[in-house]
Design an enzyme around this catalytic site. Structure first.
Site, PDB file in Angstrom:
ATOM      1  N   GLU A   1       0.852  -1.054  -0.062  1.00 27.10           N
ATOM      2  CA  GLU A   1       0.168  -0.091  -0.049  1.00 27.10           C
ATOM      3  C   GLU A   1       0.843   1.260  -0.044  1.00 27.10           C
ATOM      4  O   GLU A   1       0.561   2.181  -0.806  1.00 27.10           O
ATOM      5  CB  GLU A   1      -0.977   0.193   1.226  1.00 27.10           C
ATOM      6  CG  GLU A   1      -1.649   1.458   1.382  1.00 27.10           C
ATOM      7  CD  GLU A   1      -2.897   1.242   2.263  1.00 27.10           C
ATOM      8  OE1 GLU A   1      -2.814   0.590   3.447  1.00 27.10           O
ATOM      9  OE2 GLU A   1      -3.633   2.274   2.146  1.00 27.10           O
TER      10      GLU A   1
ATOM     11  N   ASP B   1      -0.651  -4.895   3.231  1.00 23.18           N
ATOM     12  CA  ASP B   1      -1.424  -3.622   3.649  1.00 23.18           C
ATOM     13  C   ASP B   1      -0.654  -3.534   5.222  1.00 23.18           C
ATOM     14  O   ASP B   1      -0.972  -4.381   6.061  1.00 23.18           O
ATOM     15  CB  ASP B   1      -2.887  -3.632   4.047  1.00 23.18           C
ATOM     16  CG  ASP B   1      -3.284  -2.337   4.204  1.00 23.18           C
ATOM     17  OD1 ASP B   1      -2.509  -1.676   4.781  1.00 23.18           O
ATOM     18  OD2 ASP B   1      -4.537  -2.194   3.981  1.00 23.18           O
TER      19      ASP B   1
ATOM     20  N   ILE C   1      -0.689  -1.473   7.799  1.00 29.56           N
ATOM     21  CA  ILE C   1      -1.794  -1.229   8.678  1.00 29.56           C
ATOM     22  C   ILE C   1      -3.128  -1.063   7.849  1.00 29.56           C
ATOM     23  O   ILE C   1      -3.294  -0.020   7.397  1.00 29.56           O
ATOM     24  CB  ILE C   1      -1.541   0.072   9.679  1.00 29.56           C
ATOM     25  CG1 ILE C   1      -0.139  -0.143  10.358  1.00 29.56           C
ATOM     26  CG2 ILE C   1      -2.661   0.088  10.562  1.00 29.56           C
ATOM     27  CD1 ILE C   1       0.271   0.919  11.242  1.00 29.56           C
ATOM     28  N   ASP C   2      -4.076  -2.013   7.951  1.00 28.88           N
ATOM     29  CA  ASP C   2      -5.255  -1.958   7.522  1.00 28.88           C
ATOM     30  C   ASP C   2      -6.238  -1.373   8.685  1.00 28.88           C
ATOM     31  O   ASP C   2      -6.234  -1.848   9.682  1.00 28.88           O
ATOM     32  CB  ASP C   2      -5.888  -3.373   6.951  1.00 28.88           C
ATOM     33  CG  ASP C   2      -7.477  -3.107   6.330  1.00 28.88           C
ATOM     34  OD1 ASP C   2      -7.295  -2.071   5.530  1.00 28.88           O
ATOM     35  OD2 ASP C   2      -7.975  -3.928   6.432  1.00 28.88           O
TER      36      ASP C   2
ATOM     37  N   THR D   1      -6.166   2.346   8.963  1.00 30.78           N
ATOM     38  CA  THR D   1      -5.179   3.322   9.561  1.00 30.78           C
ATOM     39  C   THR D   1      -5.972   4.209  10.478  1.00 30.78           C
ATOM     40  O   THR D   1      -5.599   4.761  11.344  1.00 30.78           O
ATOM     41  CB  THR D   1      -4.425   4.180   8.350  1.00 30.78           C
ATOM     42  OG1 THR D   1      -3.768   3.103   7.849  1.00 30.78           O
ATOM     43  CG2 THR D   1      -3.630   4.976   8.687  1.00 30.78           C
TER      44      THR D   1
ATOM     45  N   ASP E   1      -6.103  -4.726   0.702  1.00 34.99           N
ATOM     46  CA  ASP E   1      -6.972  -4.789   1.538  1.00 34.99           C
ATOM     47  C   ASP E   1      -7.546  -6.067   1.560  1.00 34.99           C
ATOM     48  O   ASP E   1      -8.319  -6.693   2.663  1.00 34.99           O
ATOM     49  CB  ASP E   1      -8.110  -3.553   1.282  1.00 34.99           C
ATOM     50  CG  ASP E   1      -7.594  -2.343   1.389  1.00 34.99           C
ATOM     51  OD1 ASP E   1      -7.175  -1.850   2.449  1.00 34.99           O
ATOM     52  OD2 ASP E   1      -7.747  -1.450   0.365  1.00 34.99           O
TER      53      ASP E   1
HETATM   54  C1  IPD Z   1      -8.932   0.961   4.244  1.00 34.26           C
HETATM   55  C2  IPD Z   1      -9.607   0.164   5.233  1.00 34.26           C
HETATM   56  C3  IPD Z   1     -11.125   0.557   5.421  1.00 34.26           C
HETATM   57  C4  IPD Z   1     -11.868   0.582   4.095  1.00 34.26           C
HETATM   58  C5  IPD Z   1     -10.841   1.375   2.978  1.00 34.26           C
HETATM   59  C6  IPD Z   1      -9.588   1.002   3.143  1.00 34.26           C
HETATM   60  P1  IPD Z   1      -6.380   1.375   4.934  1.00 34.26           P
HETATM   61  O1  IPD Z   1      -7.643   0.526   4.489  1.00 34.26           O
HETATM   62  O2  IPD Z   1      -9.799  -1.273   4.999  1.00 34.26           O
HETATM   63  O3  IPD Z   1     -11.933  -0.193   6.141  1.00 34.26           O
HETATM   64  O4  IPD Z   1     -13.043   0.914   4.084  1.00 34.26           O
HETATM   65  O5  IPD Z   1     -11.545   1.453   1.586  1.00 34.26           O
HETATM   66  O6  IPD Z   1      -8.633   1.887   2.329  1.00 34.26           O
HETATM   67  O7  IPD Z   1      -6.186   2.541   4.049  1.00 34.26           O
HETATM   68  O8  IPD Z   1      -6.657   1.665   6.464  1.00 34.26           O
HETATM   69  O9  IPD Z   1      -5.195   0.450   4.802  1.00 34.26           O
END
Ligand code: IPD
Length: 272
Positions: free
Chosen positions: A69, A89, A91-92, A94, A218
């Site tokens: 990412e 990813d 930190i999913d 964030t 993700d």
């Molecule tokens: C996000 C999370 C969030 C989702 C977003 C993603 P990130 O990932 O998974 O739940 O709704 O579409 O971008 O940016 O925190 O790695």
């Protein structure tokens, strides 16, 4: 020991190391930067965790490739080839990390010949380690997990994320989908980490998870974990799942997935 066994041992070691960083930093002050818009956030810890994972793998396996990412956030097009490719990813969730909400994870998948061989989703705050290897089942902290098997829409608990885009056309469709779905299901949830949402389907805690606009990092690991837990992972319009399409629908059964796909208004973001 096969090559994939060896990769699995190595990535688990690195993910746990990365987890210690996330665990230590979650409740501390962080400097926050934005990416595609004001609510698409990144911290130095997202970048450091991704670097730790990529450096750790590439020092042992220099021919492996990465779709991460943070290393792709400068906007270059990503490419999935047949080479062993780690989709990461760091930190999913964030935004949850920034706020100190402990619903976050490190998500890592390994694809070889575009087939997912390993999926790992680790929440180091709540100590939940979801793992799957192709054909070998899905596990939470080493214990087998299984989807709920729910088939009926009116009994389903559904995860539906609003996402980080504030594009008016997308927002309109997300809100229409909530309005359309809510009368037909038990409830709708939105916790803010797509990979963990998919693991909640794998665990049987919710019956489906839907999002338009997510990226490959993700969903790559969650897709394998859901399937190995006996669930299905498809395109929200009903066709096969495509990790680069930025669209996901996973569910406890194909019957439920297809009922959901018939209700949803479709949104097609630009592909990864
Ligand atoms: C996000 C999370 C969030 C989702 C977003 C993603 P990130 O990932 O998974 O739940 O709704 O579409 O971008 O940016 O925190 O790695």
């Amino acid at each position: 020991m096969s090559n994939v066994d060896e990769y699995y041992t190595e990535i688990l070691r690195l993910v746990k190391q990365a987890g210690s960083i996330v665990r230590e930093k979650i409740y501390q002050h962080k400097d926050v930067l934005t990416k595609s818009c004001d609510v698409d956030l990144v911290t130095e810890w997202d970048q450091k965790v991704e670097k730790l994972l990529i450096d750790g793998i590439s020092s042992r396996y220099p021919d492996h490739r990465f779709i991460g990412e943070e290393s792709t956030s400068s906007g270059q097009k990503i490419e999935l080839t047949n080479a062993p490719t780690w989709i990461i990813d760091p930190i999913d969730g964030t935004m949850n990390f920034v706020h100190g909400l402990p619903y976050i994870c490190i998500s890592v998948a390994l694809l070889i010949n575009k087939i997912t061989e390993i999926g790992i989703v680790y929440n180091p705050i709540l100590e939940q380690l979801f793992t799957a290897r192709k054909g070998q089942g899905a596990f939470l902290n080493g214990a087998p997990i299984h989807v709920s098997n729910e088939k009926e829409l009116h009994k389903a608990l559904v995860m539906l994320e609003t996402g980080t885009s504030r594009d008016p056309e997308k927002l309109k469709i997300v809100l229409q989908n909530i309005t359309l779905l809510l009368p037909h299901v038990h409830g709708i949830r939105s916790f803010g980490a797509a990979a963990l949402n998919m693991c909640m389907v794998a665990l049987g805690g919710v019956d489906a998870s839907i999002e338009f606009g997510i990226h490959a990092w993700d969903v790559a690991a969650g897709d394998l974990i859901v399937r190995e837990a006996g669930g299905v992972s498809i395109d929200p319009a009903g066709g096969p799942f495509d990790v680069m399409s930025r669209r996901t629908l996973c569910a406890s059964s194909m019957e439920l997935a297809q009922q959901l796909s018939k209700i949803l208004i479709q949104y097609y973001p630009v592909r990864d």
